[in-house]
Motif scaffolding. Structure first.
Motif, PDB file in Angstrom:
ATOM      1  N   PHE A  59       0.614  70.042 -48.972  1.00 48.46           N
ATOM      2  CA  PHE A  59      -0.341  68.946 -48.824  1.00 48.46           C
ATOM      3  C   PHE A  59       0.332  67.608 -49.132  1.00 48.46           C
ATOM      4  N   GLU A  60       0.980  67.510 -50.289  1.00 46.00           N
ATOM      5  CA  GLU A  60       1.613  66.256 -50.692  1.00 46.00           C
ATOM      6  C   GLU A  60       2.787  65.893 -49.790  1.00 46.00           C
ATOM      7  N   SER A  61       3.498  66.890 -49.294  1.00 50.49           N
ATOM      8  CA  SER A  61       4.623  66.608 -48.393  1.00 50.49           C
ATOM      9  C   SER A  61       4.134  66.017 -47.081  1.00 50.49           C
ATOM     10  N   ILE A  62       3.041  66.556 -46.550  1.00 44.21           N
ATOM     11  CA  ILE A  62       2.462  65.984 -45.324  1.00 44.21           C
ATOM     12  C   ILE A  62       2.061  64.535 -45.577  1.00 44.21           C
ATOM     13  N   ARG A  63       1.432  64.281 -46.719  1.00 48.77           N
ATOM     14  CA  ARG A  63       1.004  62.916 -47.059  1.00 48.77           C
ATOM     15  C   ARG A  63       2.212  61.977 -47.128  1.00 48.77           C
ATOM     16  N   GLU A  64       3.254  62.384 -47.838  1.00 53.41           N
ATOM     17  CA  GLU A  64       4.436  61.528 -48.006  1.00 53.41           C
ATOM     18  C   GLU A  64       5.141  61.258 -46.683  1.00 53.41           C
ATOM     19  N   SER A  66       3.760  61.384 -43.726  1.00 52.90           N
ATOM     20  CA  SER A  66       2.891  60.562 -42.869  1.00 52.90           C
ATOM     21  C   SER A  66       2.986  59.079 -43.213  1.00 52.90           C
ATOM     22  N   LYS A  67       3.340  58.755 -44.443  1.00 51.60           N
ATOM     23  CA  LYS A  67       3.505  57.345 -44.830  1.00 51.60           C
ATOM     24  C   LYS A  67       4.608  56.675 -44.012  1.00 51.60           C
ATOM     25  N   LEU A  68       5.565  57.468 -43.545  1.00 51.35           N
ATOM     26  CA  LEU A  68       6.658  56.915 -42.752  1.00 51.35           C
ATOM     27  C   LEU A  68       6.198  56.452 -41.371  1.00 51.35           C
ATOM     28  N   THR A  69       5.042  56.931 -40.938  1.00 53.81           N
ATOM     29  CA  THR A  69       4.544  56.582 -39.601  1.00 53.81           C
ATOM     30  C   THR A  69       3.765  55.269 -39.589  1.00 53.81           C
ATOM     31  N   GLY A  70       3.406  54.775 -40.765  1.00 53.43           N
ATOM     32  CA  GLY A  70       2.547  53.601 -40.836  1.00 53.43           C
ATOM     33  C   GLY A  70       1.079  53.963 -40.807  1.00 53.43           C
ATOM     34  N   HIS A  71       0.767  55.241 -40.632  1.00 56.71           N
ATOM     35  CA  HIS A  71      -0.619  55.727 -40.660  1.00 56.71           C
ATOM     36  C   HIS A  71      -0.676  56.924 -41.603  1.00 56.71           C
ATOM     37  N   GLU A  72      -0.876  56.634 -42.892  1.00 56.99           N
ATOM     38  CA  GLU A  72      -0.953  57.719 -43.878  1.00 56.99           C
ATOM     39  C   GLU A  72      -2.196  58.558 -43.621  1.00 56.99           C
ATOM     40  N   LEU A  73      -2.008  59.846 -43.477  1.00 52.73           N
ATOM     41  CA  LEU A  73      -3.133  60.749 -43.266  1.00 52.73           C
ATOM     42  C   LEU A  73      -3.987  60.809 -44.525  1.00 52.73           C
ATOM     43  N   ASP A  74      -5.317  60.882 -44.345  1.00 59.89           N
ATOM     44  CA  ASP A  74      -6.190  60.981 -45.515  1.00 59.89           C
ATOM     45  C   ASP A  74      -6.370  62.450 -45.912  1.00 59.89           C
ATOM     46  N   ASP A  75      -7.007  62.663 -47.046  1.00 60.75           N
ATOM     47  CA  ASP A  75      -7.171  64.016 -47.592  1.00 60.75           C
ATOM     48  C   ASP A  75      -7.860  64.968 -46.615  1.00 60.75           C
ATOM     49  N   ASP A  76      -8.891  64.493 -45.939  1.00 68.51           N
ATOM     50  CA  ASP A  76      -9.621  65.354 -45.001  1.00 68.51           C
ATOM     51  C   ASP A  76      -8.757  65.762 -43.809  1.00 68.51           C
ATOM     52  N   GLU A  77      -7.969  64.818 -43.302  1.00 68.71           N
ATOM     53  CA  GLU A  77      -7.077  65.135 -42.187  1.00 68.71           C
ATOM     54  C   GLU A  77      -6.057  66.198 -42.602  1.00 68.71           C
ATOM     55  N   ILE A  78      -5.492  66.040 -43.779  1.00 67.86           N
ATOM     56  CA  ILE A  78      -4.496  66.997 -44.250  1.00 67.86           C
ATOM     57  C   ILE A  78      -5.150  68.346 -44.549  1.00 67.86           C
ATOM     58  N   ALA A  79      -6.301  68.328 -45.186  1.00 65.60           N
ATOM     59  CA  ALA A  79      -7.013  69.578 -45.498  1.00 65.60           C
ATOM     60  C   ALA A  79      -7.333  70.362 -44.227  1.00 65.60           C
ATOM     61  N   GLY A  80      -7.537  69.676 -43.132  1.00 64.36           N
ATOM     62  CA  GLY A  80      -7.820  70.341 -41.860  1.00 64.36           C
ATOM     63  C   GLY A  80      -6.692  71.253 -41.407  1.00 64.36           C
ATOM     64  N   PHE A  81      -5.476  70.953 -41.790  1.00 64.59           N
ATOM     65  CA  PHE A  81      -4.342  71.803 -41.413  1.00 64.59           C
ATOM     66  C   PHE A  81      -4.383  73.162 -42.107  1.00 64.59           C
TER      67      PHE A  81
END
Length: 172
Positions: A59-64, A66-81
């Motif tokens: 979860f945290e790796s996806i978040r980190e 995604s920050k590189l894209t300029g669009h950090e994924l939110d908790d719900d988006e990541i939880a969906g995976f």
């Protein structure tokens, strides 16, 4: 910026929304500016080192990333995976404590057994948990639990974790 990732981290890179990247088991051999790789790996270029052994690490790796894209994924988006991975969803936001003592033969497995609530001990243990690559070093002969390592399992971190957690859930 040219991003290079390792095969083990590619799924995280894709889910985080990075579309333009190269995959190389040895990122320094690629003409890249930035690497995304497992925390145990070392490279000469700038990098983001991630861990993907437990659901919360994934979860945290996806978040980190995604920050590189300029669009950090939110908790719900990541939880969906995690929707297709029931065992991982169970442990994503949990704080289990179990009365099961285990001896563990590797650091990546310690992350997992701690996450599942097992007690790590060096004596008076109920089970011995070890990665397949250390099979020859295991001194004990009873209550052994072998877990597939990075090289003999799916590169998909969700499938890998689901398999490992499933094996260990059988001890409960």
């Amino acid at each position: 910026m040219k991003i290079v990732t390792t095969p083990m981290c590619e799924e995280i890179v894709k889910l985080a929304g990075i579309e333009d990247y190269a995959v190389n088991k040895f990122p320094d051999k690629e003409d890249g500016d930035f690497a995304i790789l497992l925390s145990e790996s070392k490279v000469e270029m700038d990098c983001l080192a991630i861990k993907i052994n437990t659901p919360s690490q994934i979860f945290e790796s996806i978040r980190e990333v995604s920050k590189l894209t300029g669009h950090e994924l939110d908790d719900d988006e990541i939880a969906g995976f995690f929707e297709d991975y029931g065992i991982l969803k169970k442990y994503l936001n949990s704080d289990f404590k179990r009365q099961i003592n285990v001896k563990v033969y590797s650091e990546f497995l310690k992350d997992i057994v701690r996450d599942m609530g097992f007690n790590i001990v060096s004596s008076n243990f109920d089970h011995v948990i070890y990665p397949d690559y250390l099979k020859d070093r295991v001194e004990e002969t009873e209550n052994l639990v072998e877990i597939a390592s990075h090289n003999s399992i799916s590169k998909n971190p969700f499938e890998k974790a689901e398999l490992r957690y499933g094996i260990l859930e059988n001890l409960i």
